[in-house]
Design a protein around this motif. Structure first.
Motif, PDB file in Angstrom:
ATOM      1  N   GLU A   1      -4.947  15.197  -0.949  1.00 49.88           N
ATOM      2  CA  GLU A   1      -5.270  13.778  -1.125  1.00 49.88           C
ATOM      3  C   GLU A   1      -4.304  13.058  -2.058  1.00 49.88           C
ATOM      4  O   GLU A   1      -3.829  11.961  -1.753  1.00 49.88           O
ATOM      5  CB  GLU A   1      -6.715  13.623  -1.617  1.00 49.88           C
ATOM      6  CG  GLU A   1      -7.157  12.173  -1.601  1.00 49.88           C
ATOM      7  CD  GLU A   1      -8.629  11.979  -1.953  1.00 49.88           C
ATOM      8  OE1 GLU A   1      -8.951  10.881  -2.415  1.00 49.88           O
ATOM      9  OE2 GLU A   1      -9.427  12.920  -1.760  1.00 49.88           O
TER      10      GLU A   1
ATOM     11  N   TRP B   1     -10.270  10.331   5.473  1.00 50.81           N
ATOM     12  CA  TRP B   1      -9.538   9.672   4.388  1.00 50.81           C
ATOM     13  C   TRP B   1      -8.695   8.518   4.943  1.00 50.81           C
ATOM     14  O   TRP B   1      -8.680   7.426   4.385  1.00 50.81           O
ATOM     15  CB  TRP B   1      -8.663  10.688   3.645  1.00 50.81           C
ATOM     16  CG  TRP B   1      -8.003  10.113   2.443  1.00 50.81           C
ATOM     17  CD1 TRP B   1      -8.489  10.067   1.172  1.00 50.81           C
ATOM     18  CD2 TRP B   1      -6.717   9.466   2.389  1.00 50.81           C
ATOM     19  NE1 TRP B   1      -7.599   9.438   0.339  1.00 50.81           N
ATOM     20  CE2 TRP B   1      -6.502   9.061   1.056  1.00 50.81           C
ATOM     21  CE3 TRP B   1      -5.739   9.197   3.336  1.00 50.81           C
ATOM     22  CZ2 TRP B   1      -5.348   8.391   0.638  1.00 50.81           C
ATOM     23  CZ3 TRP B   1      -4.582   8.527   2.942  1.00 50.81           C
ATOM     24  CH2 TRP B   1      -4.402   8.130   1.604  1.00 50.81           C
TER      25      TRP B   1
ATOM     26  N   TRP C   1      -1.026  12.364  -0.315  1.00 50.22           N
ATOM     27  CA  TRP C   1      -1.171  11.337   0.718  1.00 50.22           C
ATOM     28  C   TRP C   1      -1.292   9.952   0.076  1.00 50.22           C
ATOM     29  O   TRP C   1      -0.704   8.998   0.538  1.00 50.22           O
ATOM     30  CB  TRP C   1      -2.375  11.645   1.612  1.00 50.22           C
ATOM     31  CG  TRP C   1      -2.128  12.756   2.594  1.00 50.22           C
ATOM     32  CD1 TRP C   1      -1.471  13.926   2.343  1.00 50.22           C
ATOM     33  CD2 TRP C   1      -2.490  12.793   3.968  1.00 50.22           C
ATOM     34  NE1 TRP C   1      -1.417  14.708   3.473  1.00 50.22           N
ATOM     35  CE2 TRP C   1      -2.033  14.042   4.485  1.00 50.22           C
ATOM     36  CE3 TRP C   1      -3.170  11.926   4.801  1.00 50.22           C
ATOM     37  CZ2 TRP C   1      -2.254  14.411   5.820  1.00 50.22           C
ATOM     38  CZ3 TRP C   1      -3.382  12.301   6.124  1.00 50.22           C
ATOM     39  CH2 TRP C   1      -2.927  13.522   6.620  1.00 50.22           C
ATOM     40  N   LYS C   2      -2.085   9.872  -1.023  1.00 55.58           N
ATOM     41  CA  LYS C   2      -2.275   8.608  -1.747  1.00 55.58           C
ATOM     42  C   LYS C   2      -0.941   8.089  -2.243  1.00 55.58           C
ATOM     43  O   LYS C   2      -0.609   6.923  -2.102  1.00 55.58           O
ATOM     44  CB  LYS C   2      -3.202   8.853  -2.938  1.00 55.58           C
ATOM     45  CG  LYS C   2      -4.361   7.914  -3.035  1.00 55.58           C
ATOM     46  CD  LYS C   2      -5.195   8.223  -4.260  1.00 55.58           C
ATOM     47  CE  LYS C   2      -6.639   8.396  -3.857  1.00 55.58           C
ATOM     48  NZ  LYS C   2      -7.484   8.935  -4.896  1.00 55.58           N
ATOM     49  N   GLU C   3      -0.157   8.996  -2.838  1.00 51.47           N
ATOM     50  CA  GLU C   3       1.133   8.630  -3.404  1.00 51.47           C
ATOM     51  C   GLU C   3       2.093   8.143  -2.307  1.00 51.47           C
ATOM     52  O   GLU C   3       2.762   7.136  -2.464  1.00 51.47           O
ATOM     53  CB  GLU C   3       1.736   9.851  -4.117  1.00 51.47           C
ATOM     54  CG  GLU C   3       2.997   9.548  -4.890  1.00 51.47           C
ATOM     55  CD  GLU C   3       3.605  10.807  -5.491  1.00 51.47           C
ATOM     56  OE1 GLU C   3       4.828  10.967  -5.398  1.00 51.47           O
ATOM     57  OE2 GLU C   3       2.841  11.618  -6.042  1.00 51.47           O
TER      58      GLU C   3
ATOM     59  N   ASN D   1      -9.398   4.568   4.121  1.00 52.40           N
ATOM     60  CA  ASN D   1      -8.351   3.804   3.450  1.00 52.40           C
ATOM     61  C   ASN D   1      -7.650   2.801   4.375  1.00 52.40           C
ATOM     62  O   ASN D   1      -6.619   2.233   4.007  1.00 52.40           O
ATOM     63  CB  ASN D   1      -7.336   4.755   2.807  1.00 52.40           C
ATOM     64  CG  ASN D   1      -7.926   5.437   1.580  1.00 52.40           C
ATOM     65  OD1 ASN D   1      -7.974   4.857   0.508  1.00 52.40           O
ATOM     66  ND2 ASN D   1      -8.410   6.651   1.746  1.00 52.40           N
TER      67      ASN D   1
END
Length: 116
Positions: A108, A18, A111-113, A22
């Protein structure tokens, strides 16, 4: 950023993929070969804002063998840090350490936030 992982762990592999997908730059660290020190763990714990028990790998064999589910509630914070620093396999992973955050385990959405 520091990415602390156990390479054979499937969750760590997903998290690493990931990060790479990204375009997140990170320094990789093998938790079994280079276990976090008590000082690092204390700093990460403070930065994370999480309860200390979240740093334990509750699904690991060592956690079960040492019967930590029963022992942790009666241990002092100092004893818990010493235990975590004694063996990387007791520590929940992956851990992602940034300047102003610490993420434990791979969710996920979280982590994205955090990473935007």
């Amino acid at each position: 950023m520091l990415f602390v992982e156990y390479p054979k762990c499937s969750t760590c592999q997903k998290a690493k993929k990931w990060l790479e997908t990204n375009g997140v730059a990170f320094e990789d660290r093998h938790i079994k070969e280079n276990n976090p020190t008590i000082e690092e763990l204390k700093a990460w714990h403070e930065k994370s804002g999480l309860p200390l028990k979240r740093f334990f790998n509750t699904s690991g064999m060592l956690y079960r063998e040492l019967q930590l589910k029963d022992k942790l509630p009666t241990m002092s914070e100092e004893e818990q840090f010493e235990l975590l620093a004694s063996d990387g396999m007791i520590v929940k992973r992956p851990i992602l350490v940034g300047d102003d955050f610490v993420l434990i385990g791979f969710k996920e959405a979280e982590w994205k936030e955090t990473l935007g």
